[in-house]
Design a protein around this motif. Structure first.
Motif, PDB file in Angstrom:
ATOM      1  N   ARG A  47      11.829  35.319 -16.515  1.00  0.00           N
ATOM      2  CA  ARG A  47      11.800  34.509 -17.727  1.00  0.00           C
ATOM      3  C   ARG A  47      12.701  35.116 -18.793  1.00  0.00           C
ATOM      4  O   ARG A  47      12.808  36.325 -18.922  1.00  0.00           O
ATOM      5  CB  ARG A  47      10.390  34.430 -18.291  1.00  0.00           C
ATOM      6  CG  ARG A  47       9.383  33.816 -17.366  1.00  0.00           C
ATOM      7  CD  ARG A  47       9.892  32.523 -16.767  1.00  0.00           C
ATOM      8  NE  ARG A  47       8.796  31.736 -16.254  1.00  0.00           N
ATOM      9  CZ  ARG A  47       8.409  30.580 -16.764  1.00  0.00           C
ATOM     10  NH1 ARG A  47       9.046  30.059 -17.786  1.00  0.00           N
ATOM     11  NH2 ARG A  47       7.411  29.928 -16.254  1.00  0.00           N
ATOM     12  N   LEU A  49      13.780  35.243 -22.997  1.00  0.00           N
ATOM     13  CA  LEU A  49      13.264  35.022 -24.344  1.00  0.00           C
ATOM     14  C   LEU A  49      13.788  33.675 -24.857  1.00  0.00           C
ATOM     15  O   LEU A  49      14.970  33.361 -24.722  1.00  0.00           O
ATOM     16  CB  LEU A  49      13.776  36.147 -25.249  1.00  0.00           C
ATOM     17  CG  LEU A  49      13.297  36.143 -26.694  1.00  0.00           C
ATOM     18  CD1 LEU A  49      11.815  36.486 -26.764  1.00  0.00           C
ATOM     19  CD2 LEU A  49      14.098  37.143 -27.525  1.00  0.00           C
ATOM     20  N   GLN A 517       8.947  38.394 -25.005  1.00  0.00           N
ATOM     21  CA  GLN A 517       9.045  38.105 -23.574  1.00  0.00           C
ATOM     22  C   GLN A 517       8.860  39.376 -22.747  1.00  0.00           C
ATOM     23  O   GLN A 517       8.128  39.392 -21.757  1.00  0.00           O
ATOM     24  CB  GLN A 517      10.394  37.444 -23.251  1.00  0.00           C
ATOM     25  CG  GLN A 517      10.549  37.041 -21.800  1.00  0.00           C
ATOM     26  CD  GLN A 517       9.438  36.101 -21.343  1.00  0.00           C
ATOM     27  OE1 GLN A 517       9.224  35.050 -21.936  1.00  0.00           O
ATOM     28  NE2 GLN A 517       8.689  36.489 -20.309  1.00  0.00           N
ATOM     29  N   HIS A 564       0.873  33.901 -23.680  1.00  0.00           N
ATOM     30  CA  HIS A 564       1.938  33.158 -24.355  1.00  0.00           C
ATOM     31  C   HIS A 564       2.003  33.602 -25.802  1.00  0.00           C
ATOM     32  O   HIS A 564       0.959  33.844 -26.419  1.00  0.00           O
ATOM     33  CB  HIS A 564       1.691  31.648 -24.230  1.00  0.00           C
ATOM     34  CG  HIS A 564       1.778  31.205 -22.799  1.00  0.00           C
ATOM     35  ND1 HIS A 564       0.851  30.400 -22.201  1.00  0.00           N
ATOM     36  CD2 HIS A 564       2.696  31.509 -21.843  1.00  0.00           C
ATOM     37  CE1 HIS A 564       1.190  30.222 -20.930  1.00  0.00           C
ATOM     38  NE2 HIS A 564       2.305  30.883 -20.691  1.00  0.00           N
ATOM     39  N   GLY A 576       7.756  33.695 -25.877  1.00  0.00           N
ATOM     40  CA  GLY A 576       7.655  34.302 -24.558  1.00  0.00           C
ATOM     41  C   GLY A 576       6.603  33.605 -23.722  1.00  0.00           C
ATOM     42  O   GLY A 576       5.563  33.182 -24.238  1.00  0.00           O
TER      43      GLY A 576
END
Ligand code: DON
Length: 588
Positions: A47, A49, A517, A564, A576
């Motif tokens: 993932r 940012l 993140q 989250h 994030g």
């Protein structure tokens, strides 16, 4: 306040961020129920940012995030966005939350500068008895028996809570917030990999005829990934509530069908029409505490989550955690010892404040926390912490033995007006009670009460079942303030492990200077006052021998968090999402 991240910490964190896929594991090891994961793991994804200048929505599913984002783009408030997001989550992430369950919402109002918290936790039916989850010999029922049982269903609170928050903070009409979910329910949505995996792994859900008919193909196979699933019945339920308000749920035909479904279960429950009609959401004072110059606020009792997070941080504050790298033996040692101390208190003191006086200020008193933290030795694990006694009342209370195997979702939002919201929402276990009615699942939140009402020494347990009472929660929706402005929004699902997930993320941002993140992606760790738990498939596994030499009883385990968060910085918003779930951060 600390300077931004140092290079070593960033490098290490990047190395620790997930790139490997964890194996899906449905089989549950023979472990105490409260240590098991509420929802199964379904792998991880890399993932990035997310950034946005003015507003942002983050939730566990892209379709749900897009519904909230749509409201924010139309000038809606964070509450409008959260409602639209929540209703879509109910449809596309039905294993975790929905109108058959409850939630805690923490809100920063830019207009008043105040933090407000809304409690839409389920309540015990009026007929509830204290031996609800005990067998004929007075022993707690096995978890699977207690959950898949009409008796597990508490009075749902979510819609009353959303309605209360909307009355105060809504900018768009109530009915508009239902449109994305109605649209998707009618036109269908693609079954996600996580939903498919959880359907395939769940044995109790297909045993309930109404749920089986919706979630599984006629031959009994779980709908495959990408199958377009329509839920016209849920669309009709949503239309009724869009037009009639929450009353359309708590009275009349929907309420009658809910009660009939609970009473029609093979093990009937005792939820009544009167229970539904009497349900009230509540605004409560937030619990707040300081850490390294920040002020952190969250939901108070009946949640134990933010209190425990604040206790951990208060106990850690006297140690230079920021100078230990994330993923170092020292960081894991101090963090898990603080967890032991906080969980020891949590098991005795926290319950519904309408029934049990909860010593919140004493538990969060900085002098008390300093003294508790001083029990942490630099070179040895305490293995099991004893509860503290901040008010000299300990001997009158018994230890909780709640089963704590839940299923949940966390969402965060910031709107263009500067309001901020952090909400954890749940139907408790994966697919809740599995009772499916009018297109949604009912919760099994009653299993968050202690199964026993007295501990083995005969003392009454604070979190015992009583009529009308709200079960203790671990959900920890939090907002961190810098000065008097919101700086960081965070929360997670994960049952009692929520406390460690949220505390880890806070230490990641506030001590290690990671972006949100990277902090979320850090391997999960900590102790719930039993083993020192390290997330499977991460570099933390390699620390086990060193920790064991310090006396830590180590357990390597899957930790499917769903953390989250949003950081509100001088250059805009940073979002994030948890690589262990399917979420999306999006804004504008
Ligand atoms: O309120 C609680 O503490 C639980 N019912 C939360 C459940 C949960 O986090 C499940 N997570 N996957």
């Amino acid at each position: 306040m600390r300077a931004p991240s140092h290079a070593a910490a960033i490098l290490l964190a990047a190395a620790m961020a997930f790139v490997c896929a964890l194996p899906a594991a449905w089989a549950r090891a023979p472990q105490a129920a409260e240590d098991l994961n509420p929802e199964a793991a379904s792998g991880t994804r890399d993932r990035q940012l997310a950034r946005a200048p003015h507003f942002m929505m983050v939730s566990a599913n892209p379709l749900a995030t897009q519904a909230g984002d749509e409201m924010l783009r139309r000038g809606g408030s964070v509450v409008d966005a959260a409602i639209a997001t929540q209703l879509v989550l109910n449809l596309v992430e039905p294993q975790s939350s929905g109108i058959g369950g409850g939630a805690f919402m923490v809100l920063y109002s830019a207009r008043t500068g105040r933090i407000q918290t809304y409690d839409s936790r389920e309540t015990a039916p009026a007929a509830a008895r204290q031996d609800r989850f005990l067998d004929a010999q007075g022993k707690p029922l096995p978890f699977a028996q207690a959950v898949n049982n009409g008796m597990s269903v508490g009075v749902p609170g979510l819609l009353r809570g959303l309605e209360l928050a909307h009355k105060e903070h809504g900018a768009l009409p109530w009915a508009d917030l239902f449109q994305p979910a109605i649209r998707l329910a009618e036109q269908g949505f693609a079954v996600s990999p996580r939903l498919h995996a959880l359907l395939a792994g769940n044995k109790a859900l297909p045993a309930q005829p109404a749920a089986a008919a919706y979630f599984y193909a006629p031959g009994g196979a779980p709908w495959p990934v990408g199958h377009v699933l329509k839920n016209p019945e849920f669309a009709r339920t949503l239309r009724a509530v869009a037009e009639g308000g929450a009353d359309a749920f708590y009275q009349g035909g929907i309420a009658r069908d809910i009660v009939a479904a609970v009473h029609g279960h093979a093990v009937p429950g005792d939820l009544s029409l009167a229970d539904l009609a009497a349900y009230r959401a509540q605004e409560r004072p937030p619990v707040c505490g300081g850490y390294r110059g920040y002020r952190l606020c969250g939901m108070g009792p009946p949640s134990s989550g933010p209190i425990a997070v604040l206790q951990m941080l208060g106990e850690l504050e006297q140690f230079p955690i920021g100078s230990y790298a994330p993923g170092s033996v020292e960081a894991v040692h101090y963090f898990s010892e603080a967890g032991r101390l906080a969980f020891a208190d949590r098991d005795f003191y926290v319950a519904d404040p309408a029934y049990v006086p909860v010593p919140v200020s004493a538990l969060l008193d900085p002098a008390y926390l300093r003294a508790r933290g001083a029990l942490i030795r630099p070179d040895r694990s305490m293995k099991v912490a004893l509860p503290g006694d901040p008010e000299g009342k300990l001997l009158s209370l018994g230890k909780d033995d709640a089963l704590e195997l839940p299923s949940t979702s966390h969402l965060v939002a910031v709107d263009a007006q500067g309001n901020a919201l952090s909400m954890t929402t749940t139907i408790e276990s994966e697919f809740g009670s599995k009772i499916f009615v009018r297109g949604f699942l009912l919760n099994n939140e009653m299993t968050d009460f202690s199964s026993s009402y007295r501990d083995p020494e005969g003392r009454l347990v604070a979190n015992r079942i009583e009529p009308g009472k709200r079960p203790r929660s671990a959900m920890a929706p939090m907002i961190v303030l810098r000065g008097d402005r919101p700086y960081l929004l965070v929360g997670s699902p994960g049952g009692s492990a929520i406390i460690n997930y949220v505390a880890k993320t806070l230490v990641g941002v506030l001590d290690w200077g990671l972006d949100i993140q990277a902090a979320i992606a850090l391997p999960n760790m900590g102790s719930r006052n039993k083993e020192t738990e390290l997330e499977k498939g991460t570099p933390l596994e390699a620390l086990a021998p060193a920790l064991e030499r310090m006396g830590h009883p180590v357990r390597i385990t899957e930790f499917p968090s769903g953390i989250h968060g949003i950081v509100i910085g001088p250059d805009g918003l940073q979002g994030g999402v948890d690589p262990r779930r399917e979420g999306l951060a999006q804004g504008g």
